[in-house]
Design an enzyme around this catalytic site. Structure first.
Site, PDB file in Angstrom:
ATOM      1  N   CYS A 104      -1.659   4.094  -8.011  1.00 40.81           N
ATOM      2  CA  CYS A 104      -0.762   3.198  -8.750  1.00 40.81           C
ATOM      3  C   CYS A 104      -1.509   2.358  -9.779  1.00 40.81           C
ATOM      4  O   CYS A 104      -1.098   2.266 -10.947  1.00 40.81           O
ATOM      5  CB  CYS A 104       0.005   2.293  -7.794  1.00 40.81           C
ATOM      6  SG  CYS A 104      -0.954   1.720  -6.405  1.00 40.81           S
TER       7      CYS A 104
ATOM      8  N   HIS B 284       1.698  -4.602  -9.231  1.00 46.75           N
ATOM      9  CA  HIS B 284       0.282  -4.843  -9.482  1.00 46.75           C
ATOM     10  C   HIS B 284       0.093  -5.426 -10.883  1.00 46.75           C
ATOM     11  O   HIS B 284       0.798  -5.026 -11.824  1.00 46.75           O
ATOM     12  CB  HIS B 284      -0.515  -3.537  -9.405  1.00 46.75           C
ATOM     13  CG  HIS B 284      -0.606  -2.927  -8.042  1.00 46.75           C
ATOM     14  ND1 HIS B 284      -0.281  -3.598  -6.878  1.00 46.75           N
ATOM     15  CD2 HIS B 284      -0.997  -1.680  -7.660  1.00 46.75           C
ATOM     16  CE1 HIS B 284      -0.466  -2.802  -5.835  1.00 46.75           C
ATOM     17  NE2 HIS B 284      -0.899  -1.617  -6.274  1.00 46.75           N
TER      18      HIS B 284
HETATM   19  C1  2RA Z   1      -2.910  -0.012  -2.718  1.00 47.14           C
HETATM   20  N1  2RA Z   1      -3.068   1.599  -4.523  1.00 47.14           N
HETATM   21  O1  2RA Z   1      -2.321  -0.750  -3.508  1.00 47.14           O
HETATM   22  C2  2RA Z   1      -3.226   1.412  -3.089  1.00 47.14           C
HETATM   23  C3  2RA Z   1      -2.436   2.391  -2.288  1.00 47.14           C
HETATM   24  N2  2RA Z   1      -1.058   2.288  -2.487  1.00 47.14           N
HETATM   25  O2  2RA Z   1      -3.248  -0.359  -1.583  1.00 47.14           O
END
Ligand code: 2RA
Length: 329
Positions: free
Chosen positions: A126, A234
């Site tokens: 991601c 994120h």
């Molecule tokens: C996380 N990208 O955010 C990794 C797995 N989804 O922990």
């Protein structure tokens, strides 16, 4: 089209089901697949009820496409078995990403690499997807020399246990811990396990996957991945050094005209991306675009996306859409 969703009862699997419906993916038969403990569970999708089935039952139904989000070992064990019956697997785990025989795809960047022969396709991590979505068009224009990225990652990337830990800590309740430390009012400088070089797997994914997707091993990347008590998506502070100079307004124009990118960058109106507003959306949001005054040919920017959508489910489904639109399944 018979479509299997492997990991249908997990966080990403549930978002996959939402996005399949939202985008009117041409599903003639849905095959929700999960571990043995969930077999027989009923799920509702698009006004119909479906029973969750096990892996072998799903394979025997010969789906054209299988969307996997069930962990690396499950993917290593079962993706080849689906492929053997002609199913095209699009996998969200890290299992196949660095396999030199497998494609690692962000449709807006490198879907044109796909062929009918690709029966196991890897969906990138991601935090990589949202970064390369913004960086690919800039690399094409100015050639990237080096990337320094710090990520501020949603706890949904860890899973439902982490979300529960935050809720418990917020409510002052004892419960299972997804992390070794409290996440409420905290920032944990560890996403995934550490490698021998002192970086976490999450940080090294940003290095290795970026070079593979942009097809350029000369791009230097260094990363710090932090877990923060956020659920919407994120966020990433990215510093990019180019081989060539640039114009900041031209960078904004390039990004604004890139499919899948939304530029939110107006300091007068305090317009910049934030995960609370990115949640539930499929775009990658870019703002705080500004020249790095400490060195030539370098720009800073802030990149935010819903890690369960463009970071996982939506990108996976967009790969499926590309395969169908180009007669590859
Ligand atoms: C996380 N990208 O955010 C990794 C797995 N989804 O922990």
């Amino acid at each position: 089209m018979k479509v299997a969703v492997v990991g249908a009862t997990g966080m990403v699997g549930e978002v996959m089901l939402q996005v399949l419906k939202e985008r009117n993916f041409p599903v003639t038969e849905l095959i929700p697949v999960a571990s043995e403990k969930s077999v027989g569970k009923e799920i509702e999708w698009n006004g119909k009820s479906y029973k969750v089935v096990g892996m072998q039952t799903a394979i025997d139904m010969k789906p054209e496409i299988a969307l996997f989000s069930a962990g690396g070992q499950t993917s290593l064990d079962w993706a080849p078995k689906f492929a053997a019956v002609g199913t095209t697997v699009i996998d969200n785990s890290s299992a196949w990403r660095m396999d030199t025989t497998k494609k690692l795809v962000v449709p807006e960047i490198n879907a044109n690499e796909l062929t009918k022969e690709d029966k196991i396709i890897a969906n990138p991590n991601c935090s990589t997807i949202q970064m390369v979505m913004a960086l690919a068009p800039l690399h094409n224009k100015y050639k990237i020399k080096r990337i320094v990225v710090s990520t501020y990652q949603s706890i949904t990337g860890t899973g439902v246990k982490a979300v529960q830990q935050l809720e418990n800590e917020y409510n002052g309740v004892q419960g299972d811990m997804a992390y070794n430390y409290p996440i409420h009012r905290n920032a944990i400088p560890q996403c995934d396990v550490f490698e021998d070089n002192g970086y976490t797997k999450e940080e090294m994914k940003l290095v290795r996957e970026t070079q593979k997707i942009l097809n350029d091993k000369t791009i230097a990347v260094t990363a710090t991945a932090i877990r923060i008590p956020v659920v919407g998506g994120h966020s990433e502070a990215v510093n990019i050094e180019f081989e060539n100079d640039f114009d900041v307004n031209e960078i904004r124009e390039i990004l604004d005209s890139t499919p899948g990118i939304k530029v939110q960058d107006n300091l007068k109106t305090f317009s910049y991306p934030m995960p609370i507003y990115a949640q539930g959306k499929n775009e990658v949001f870019v703002g705080r675009i500004r020249r790095d005054e400490s060195q030539p040919n370098t720009v800073n920017m802030w990149i935010v996306a819903d890690n369960l959508r463009k970071g996982a489910a939506t990108n996976t489904i967009q790969i499926g859409e590309y395969l169908i639109a180009n007669g590859l399944v």
